[in-house]
Design an enzyme around this catalytic site. Structure first.
Site, PDB file in Angstrom:
ATOM      1  N   GLU A 143     -45.900 101.220  79.460  1.00 49.83           N
ATOM      2  CA  GLU A 143     -45.692 100.971  78.028  1.00 49.83           C
ATOM      3  C   GLU A 143     -46.869 100.228  77.414  1.00 49.83           C
ATOM      4  O   GLU A 143     -47.240 100.470  76.270  1.00 49.83           O
ATOM      5  CB  GLU A 143     -44.392 100.197  77.798  1.00 49.83           C
ATOM      6  CG  GLU A 143     -43.118 100.950  78.202  1.00 49.83           C
ATOM      7  CD  GLU A 143     -42.978 102.317  77.540  1.00 49.83           C
ATOM      8  OE1 GLU A 143     -43.480 102.498  76.407  1.00 49.83           O
ATOM      9  OE2 GLU A 143     -42.388 103.214  78.169  1.00 49.83           O
ATOM     10  N   HIS A 200     -49.451 102.738  76.369  1.00 49.77           N
ATOM     11  CA  HIS A 200     -49.159 103.339  75.068  1.00 49.77           C
ATOM     12  C   HIS A 200     -49.498 102.362  73.946  1.00 49.77           C
ATOM     13  O   HIS A 200     -50.159 102.714  72.975  1.00 49.77           O
ATOM     14  CB  HIS A 200     -47.660 103.650  74.944  1.00 49.77           C
ATOM     15  CG  HIS A 200     -47.185 104.823  75.747  1.00 49.77           C
ATOM     16  ND1 HIS A 200     -47.820 106.034  75.735  1.00 49.77           N
ATOM     17  CD2 HIS A 200     -46.111 104.953  76.558  1.00 49.77           C
ATOM     18  CE1 HIS A 200     -47.154 106.875  76.522  1.00 49.77           C
ATOM     19  NE2 HIS A 200     -46.110 106.237  77.042  1.00 49.77           N
TER      20      HIS A 200
HETATM   21 ZN    ZN Z   1     -44.446 106.930  78.099  1.00 47.57          ZN
END
Ligand code: ZN
Ligand code: ADP
Ligand code: MG
Length: 610
Positions: free
Chosen positions: A429, A432
């Site tokens: 995460e 991202h």
């Molecule tokens: Zn992802």
């Protein structure tokens, strides 16, 4: 409750009386059936008989002889051969000693034979209906439990719910949103004065067990206004039209009681996307939904009715329900983070004596992905364990044991996450999020979370788009692809290519789709030019592809594939380079996530300023 049982008493009496009548009817012809032929001839001999009436049955020669004695006694003789009795009686009649009457063979008695059973059947049916209805109408409605109230709404006026916002732990933002609504209902003038339009509908959305129903109950407890609660499935009936009429009735009732709140729990039962009814027969639900929409449009702004609804499945809701003027406010109730879990544990531990060694904080840390309901269950199981072993308090050991029971218990298996998985998710995460932040056309990041969503995702990164764009630009699309790949790249950078997980499959799918669209739909590939190669416009019809001729050659197909790959590879390299340059932030972001599980925009952006 009292009312209900009284109702049942009345029904019971009714049924008893009915049974009594049946028994009476069936016995009234059989006053005394021990009387026999020999007895009769003796009585005739002794001149005791006054008169005899002979009634042949339909199935002659059987029949009944009604014998009336001189002392007014009456006896019935059931004869297998009534002609025999008649012969005997005739002798005495001719001697002038008795009177004799012989009736005709009866034609069919249609009342007893046909009408009566039908009547009884009807009565029983009606009774069952009433019973079912009375049960569902519930206690609170009380006076509502009239006969034949199918079309009546089954909404119950919540009777002074004793749940308050204090019983709802965590969910701070959600509570704030809802407090506003409570406030509006308490003092509407305040809002009307400044021309505010209060939302008509608020949709509580989130995985099961996260406290949506609890929140609604708390509102009922907080707001001092009538609170109608009904479950979506109450609208769905066997009979077409009943649901719609219930909706109508519910809103009529609400208007009478405004200001008030209507709470529709599990609204997905009625508000499913229309037109997807498999195998037909869902007209009823569509009618109900249409009626609901009509009613919601029907009452004016600030009329003092607020419709609250809860669902686990926003994805299957009909989009019409989310339009402005209907459920235009959406409150997402998510799985709690560490802090939230600790608070929930505290709330539920209030009435449970805990041993000194119990560390709720530590329990909160090891229960990532648990919902409020799971945590409540966990403590309950622990209490049961404690009671079983005869203790008056719960120990940490009890909780540990129940943890296995609750957590590994069949369906929740996927929720127990190992530390290693958690670490991978945190880096994924972060990957991202960092790209969202650094790339100019996407982001900024609103929330990053590594709390499992209960819908299969191990975490999520949510951007907050600042501008509403009409067009996607090529560079924005490329950046979207980079962000999608970022999760996977971060995993690779930190854990090496042997340890990459399957968790990125959806990201890869999204990136590939985007790249393919760029090539085939938007003419963004120089090699292929500005031509549409995309034949999948109507994705609605699955299987259409099979019959649908491709609009381009195999050769072009090959080029498309190569172009898509080129775009992905290019994005991959760029994204990887950016993450490598920001490896420090990757680490700090991941460890912050591991500590807090969910971080907001400020916390995230602070990472870049050090
Ligand atoms: Zn992802
Ligand atoms: P939902 O309606 O979202 O499926 P519920 O509101 O029915 O979930 O929650 C089920 C139970 O879980 C509640 O009765 C309560 O005991 C517990 N619970 C869930 N969330 C919370 C919370 N935030 N605080 C306290 N208890 C909670
Ligand atoms: Mg619920």
């Amino acid at each position: 409750m009292k009312k209900k049982s009284r109702g049942f008493g009345v029904y019971f009496l009714l049924i008893a009386a009915l049974l009594g009548v049946c028994v009476w009817i069936s016995t009234m012809n059989k006053e005394d059936n021990s009387y026999e032929y020999t007895q009769l001839s003796e009585d005739l001999e002794a001149k005791k008989v006054e008169s005899i009436t002979i009634q042949p049955n339909k199935e002659t020669p059987t029949g009944v002889a009604k014998v009336i004695f001189k002392n007014d006694q009456k006896k019935l003789l059931y004869a297998t051969d009534i002609t025999e009795v008649e012969k005997l009686a005739r002798q005495y009649k001719e001697a002038g000693e008795i009177e004799l009457e012989v009736t005709d063979i009866p034609s069919e008695n249609w009342f007893l034979n046909y009408l009566f059973p039908i009547l009884v059947g009807l009565v029983v049916l009606v009774f069952i209906f009433i019973m079912l209805n009375a049960r569902n109408a519930g206690g609170g409605g009380g006076t509502n439990a009239k006969m034949m109230n199918f079309g009546k709404s089954r909404a119950r006026l919540a009777d002074g719910s004793n749940v308050t916002f204090q019983d709802v732990a965590g969910l701070r933002e959600e509570k704030e949103d809802l407090e506003e609504i409570v406030d509006f209902l308490k003092s509407p003038e305040k809002y009307v004065q400044v021309g505010a339009r209060i939302p008509k509908g608020v949709l509580l959305e989130g995985p099961p067990g996260t406290g949506k129903t609890l929140l609604a109950k708390a509102i009922a407890g907080e707001a001092n206004v009538p609170f109608f609660t009904i479950s979506g499935s109450d609208f769905v009936e066997m009979f077409v039209g009943v649901g719609a009429s219930r909706v109508r009735d519910l809103f009529a009732e609400a208007k009478k009681n405004a200001p008030c709140i209507i709470f529709i729990d599990e609204i997905d039962a009625v508000a499913r996307r229309r037109g997807t009814g498999m195998g037909g027969g869902h007209d009823e639900r569509e009618q109900t939904l249409n009626q609901l929409l009509v009613e919601m449009d029907g009452f004016g702004v600030n009329e003092g009715i607020i419709v609250l609804a809860a669902t686990n499945r926003v994805d299957i809701l009909d989009p019409a329900i989310l339009r402005p003027g209907r459920f235009d406010r959406k409150v997402t109730v998510g799985t709690p983070d560490v802090g939230g879990r600790e608070e929930i544990l505290k709330v539920h531990a209030r009435k449970k004596p805990l041993a000194d060694d119990v560390d709720l904080k530590q329990i909160a840390q090891t229960t990532a992905g648990f919902t409020g309901a799971d945590l409540e269950n966990l403590l309950n199981e622990s209490a049961i364990l404690a009671a079983k072993s005869g203790r008056l308090f719960i120990t940490q050991e009890d909780i540990k044991h129940s943890f296995i029971k609750v957590g590994i218990g069949s369906e929740k298996k996927s929720k127990i996450i190992s530390d290693h998985e958690k670490r991978i998710t945190a880096y994924h995460e972060s990957g991202h999020a960092i790209l969202f932040h650094l790339l100019p056309d996407v982001g900024p990041v609103y929330t990053v979370s590594i709390i499992p969503t209960g819908m299969g995702a191990a975490g999520y990164t949510m951007p907050l788009p600042e501008k509403d764009e009409m067009f996607l630009t090529k560079s924005k699309m490329l950046q979207d692809i980079m962000v999608s790949l970022g999760g996977r790249i971060a995993e690779e950078l930190i854990f090496g290519s042997d340890d990459i997980t399957t968790g990125a499959s959806n990201d890869i799918k999204v990136a590939t789709k985007e790249a393919r669209r760029m090539v085939t739909k938007y003419g963004m590939s120089e090699k292929l030019g500005v031509i549409n190669y995309d034949d999948s416009d109507d994705e609605v019809f699955i299987g259409r592809d099979l019959a649908h001729p491709k609009s381009h050659s195999e050769e072009i197909s090959g080029v498309i594939d190569l172009e898509v790959k080129a775009i992905i590879d290019d994005c991959y390299d760029k994204a990887k380079k950016m993450l490598l340059e920001n490896q420090e932030i990757l680490h700090s972001c991941a460890s912050l996530l591991l500590e807090k599980e969910r971080i907001n925009r400020e916390e995230f952006e602070a990472l870049f300023t050090v």
